[in-house]
Design an enzyme around this catalytic site. Structure first.
Site, PDB file in Angstrom:
ATOM      1  N   ARG A 293     -31.247  41.399  10.266  1.00 44.63           N
ATOM      2  CA  ARG A 293     -29.579  40.821  10.059  1.00 44.63           C
ATOM      3  C   ARG A 293     -28.704  40.321  11.076  1.00 44.63           C
ATOM      4  NH1 ARG A 293     -27.342  45.862  12.274  1.00 44.63           N
ATOM      5  NH2 ARG A 293     -25.905  45.589  12.717  1.00 44.63           N
ATOM      6  N   HIS A 297     -23.424  45.501  10.485  1.00 38.23           N
ATOM      7  CA  HIS A 297     -23.858  46.137  10.088  1.00 38.23           C
ATOM      8  C   HIS A 297     -23.459  46.925   9.181  1.00 38.23           C
ATOM      9  CE1 HIS A 297     -24.682  50.569   8.601  1.00 38.23           C
ATOM     10  NE2 HIS A 297     -23.894  51.317   8.738  1.00 38.23           N
ATOM     11  N   TYR A 306     -24.502  45.275  21.448  1.00 44.24           N
ATOM     12  CA  TYR A 306     -25.761  45.586  21.001  1.00 44.24           C
ATOM     13  C   TYR A 306     -27.391  44.469  21.019  1.00 44.24           C
ATOM     14  CZ  TYR A 306     -25.508  46.630  16.602  1.00 44.24           C
ATOM     15  OH  TYR A 306     -25.138  46.197  14.685  1.00 44.24           O
TER      16      TYR A 306
END
Lengths: 406, 324
Positions: A293, A297, A306
């Site tokens: 990704r 998000h 993270y």
């Protein structure tokens, strides 16, 4: 291209063999499934070159359309994020880096097939012909939105192109796709249904549910898992003890294959094979598309909190659009002039659609009551009359909603 | 006319609709070869084949999710959840998906389907075979909730539900499956969803109930008669949509109300009925509304006959309201 089930059979056989061995070098502990695994089916190398022996015979028009769609998807995502950053829409979910999966799978379908997408698949909507204007109206939740402003942005719904309404709960659509596929089987329409979830989705009850039913009934369906390594902030290593998500296929009695998710030709080839199997009545398949990704998000998320930056940097060199463009260039199907013209055309199309969509007014308050049921119940009629009275009494409603946090 | 039990009437309705509409398909655990653990689908797989009567894997979420996909793609599924107590794994599919699909797609997708499930106590089933969890579903916009109390209504309401354009929760009072019998026409007929039935006219106290509580309230009305209270018993039949008109008409006549249900008291549907009556007809009330319900405890096993409302408890409540 290869026809038949060779790819799946070969892969599932080799996987079974590998499962008995100690961890193979393709998934060493240090790598922990977070870099591209060597067991993935791949056609294009990272520079876009292809070994002519394995090059699939896909029509030039199809490959060009795929490329066009991937570029469009990237541009749409960039614009969506920008609109959110500018405060013009409330929320956006980009699919950066996943364009080959969306487009490669969509290209392998027929118009009559059903798609049950997750929320990170704008490219499938675009490939199947959803209008930019209608999709943008969804981002504003306005009167031009087919969902009438009842869902958050990116939760599209396009019945005419059989793109099922996107839901926020994860993986609920997998079993629904099995149902649509079973209805097709019972009605003998030869439609298949394809459904999508992410790596996090494979932990949900409804992943198990969908694959269990599909396996038991040999439903004409295909499951695509976009393994982009993260479920919001949780990495795959904390999501499951499984080293490879494709191994789950064995337990449900269906073939599976891991694919380099940044290789549009490989995604297309693997999906086409699975779709053909389903259409022949030979049952479901699982396709794990391994990717990363490349964005947050959602517009509310900060992946630098993270994300493994080294991995991220490594994956920037695997851009699926660049790879396919290199392939097109090597085939002499593409050049800089065409690229420039495509970029300009897409930019203009999106700009025009944004301008039109942004002007649409919010839905009418009385529309709140429609589509709960086919007809208003007496209770809804009463509440509608009460709201109408309130609107007349006070006129304005102040919107004090806070920003969406997820 | 045939003299059928309630479960036979359910089967009869399924038979009628499957015969006249090829889109109607059934699915659930043990509904095929075995004909359902209560025999509600007995012989239907033999009659219509395995593609229209599907034995499913043991997974309630799957039963509902698959039915939803089928409905979206043009079929009229009638999934069975073997006991309502086992419906919770399917809660997300029902509440997040089935109930919302019409709304969230702006009417673009719909899923007309009937979720049949036996509910309620009084069959020595303990808390995992006895609950009445209608309130969860009544609280979810997008679902209709229908509960028959006799064989005639069971057939007519089930046929209406299958023909309805919206998802219907069809709650079957399993305690009454075989304990009541009644005349049921052999042909197809409908009972309108959203219409309550005044099963016993009376002038003193309105008793609101549904499903397995209807015969309990009828017996209570008999007990009350010699004690000087003439009960008007209303079988709501449809909880969503609710026939408020029939309720208010009765309340305005009697001025006294007892509400009876098996589910726990707190946030049970009785609370909603009481609030509605207060909002619309408080000036007609001669006494506070009394609820006779299950306790706010999990459903017990050995002492279920004490947990559940029975005719005497209802009669005591009627007396209290009458003599306020």
């Amino acid at each position: 291209m290869n026809s038949g089930t060779d790819l799946m059979k070969k892969k599932s056989k080799s996987q079974t063999v590998e499962m008995k061995k100690k961890p193979s070098k393709t998934i060493s502990d240090s790598e922990k499934c977070t870099v591209l695994r060597e067991d993935c089916f791949r056609i294009m190398k990272e520079d876009g070159t292809v070994d002519s022996k394995v090059e699939p015979k896909i029509d030039k028009e199809v490959v060009l359309r795929m490329y066009h769609n991937m570029v469009l998807t990237r541009a749409f995502d960039e614009r969506g994020m920008m609109l959110q950053r500018q405060g013009r829409i409330g929320f956006y979910v980009p699919s950066f880096g996943q364009e080959a999966i969306q487009t490669g799978t969509a290209a392998a379908l027929l118009e009559k097939d059903w798609v049950f997408p997750s929320y990170r698949e704008p490219g499938i909507f675009l490939y199947r012909g959803a209008g930019l204007y209608e999709m943008l109206c969804n981002l504003w939740g306005n009167r031009g939105d087919l969902s009438k402003g009842r869902q958050m942005p990116v939760h599209y719904s396009f019945p005419k192109i059989k793109m099922f309404s996107v839901s926020s709960p994860i993986a609920t659509q997998l079993i629904q796709a099995v149902g649509a596929a079973m209805a097709a089987k019972i009605s003998k329409t030869k439609e298949i249904a394809i459904s999508y979830c992410g790596d996090g989705g494979t932990s949900e009850n409804d992943f198990h549910t969908g694959l269990t039913f599909a396996g038991a009934y040999k439903a004409p369906t295909v499951f695509v898992v976009t393994n982009n390594q993260y479920a919001i902030s949780v990495p795959l290593s904390k999501q499951t003890g499984a080293k490879r998500l494709v191994d789950k296929a064995v337990g449900y009695g269906m073939p599976g294959v891991s694919v380099d998710g940044n290789d549009a030709l490989a995604v297309y080839t693997a999906t086409k094979e699975a779709v053909d199997r389903a259409r022949r009545g030979e049952g479901p398949s699982l396709i794990e598309c391994v990717t990363f990704r490349m964005g947050p998000h959602s517009s509310s998320d900060d992946p630098t909190r993270y994300r493994d930056e080294k991995l991220y940097q490594a994956w920037t060199k695997r851009d699926p659009i660049v790879r396919l463009r290199n392939y097109l260039n090597s085939k002499k199907w593409w050049d800089e002039k065409k690229e420039k013209s495509l970029q300009e055309q897409i930019k203009a199309q999106i700009a025009e659609a944004v301008e039109r969509a942004e002007k649409e007014p919010a839905p009418d308050p009385m529309d709140l009551f429609e589509d709960v049921y086919a007809e208003l119940t007496p209770q809804l009629k009463k509440q509608k009359a009460e709201l109408l009275h309130e609107v007349e009494l006070r006129g304005k409603f102040e919107n004090t909603s806070e920003a969406f946090p997820l | 006319m045939a003299n059928l039990t309630l479960v036979q009437a359910v089967r009869d309705a399924l038979m009628c609709e499957m015969t006249q509409d090829p889109r109607v398909v059934l699915m659930g655990e043990d509904v095929g070869v075995n004909g359902g653990v209560f025999r509600a689908t007995e012989g239907l797989q033999k009659e219509f084949g395995e593609e229209r009567v599907l034995d499913t894997p043991l997974n309630e979420s799957g039963i509902i999710g698959m039915a939803m996909g089928m409905a979206v793609n043009g079929l009229r599924p009638v999934p069975e959840i073997q006991f309502m107590d086992f419906i919770y794994p399917a809660f997300d599919e029902i509440v997040s998906e089935v109930a919302k699909i019409r709304y969230r797609s702006g009417g673009g997708f719909t899923c007309p389907m009937v979720i049949r499930t036996p509910y309620g106590g009084g069959i020595r089933g303990g808390h995992y075979h006895s609950q009445s969890s209608e309130a969860y579903f009544i609280h979810t916009p997008g679902l209709k909730v229908v509960v028959p109390s006799n064989p005639y209504d069971a057939k007519g309401l089930l046929i209406s539900s299958i023909r309805d354009e919206d998802p219907v929760m069809f709650l079957e009072p399993k305690r009454l499956y075989r304990s009541v019998k009644g005349e049921v026409p052999e042909e197809s007929y409908t009972v309108e969803i959203g219409k309550a039935s005044v099963v016993r006219p009376g002038k003193d106290v309105t008793v609101l109930c549904w499903g397995a509580m209807v015969p309990v309230c009828m017996k209570a009305a008999q007990l009350c008669e010699p004690r000087g209270a003439d009960c008007e018993v209303i079988d709501l039949r449809s909880l969503v949509p609710l026939d408020e008109e029939t309720i208010f008409e009765s309340v305005k006549k009697t001025g006294r109300v007892v509400i009876v249900h098996e589910a726990p008291k707190t946030c049970g549907f009785g609370a909603e009925l009481s609030a509605l009556i207060n909002e619309e007809a408080i000036l007609y009330l001669e006494a506070p509304i009394v609820r006779v319900t299950g306790l706010d405890t999990p459903f017990p096993y050995t002492l279920e006959h004490i947990y559940m409302p029975d005719p005497e408890r209802v009669a005591l409540a009627v007396g209290k309201v009458k003599n306020f």
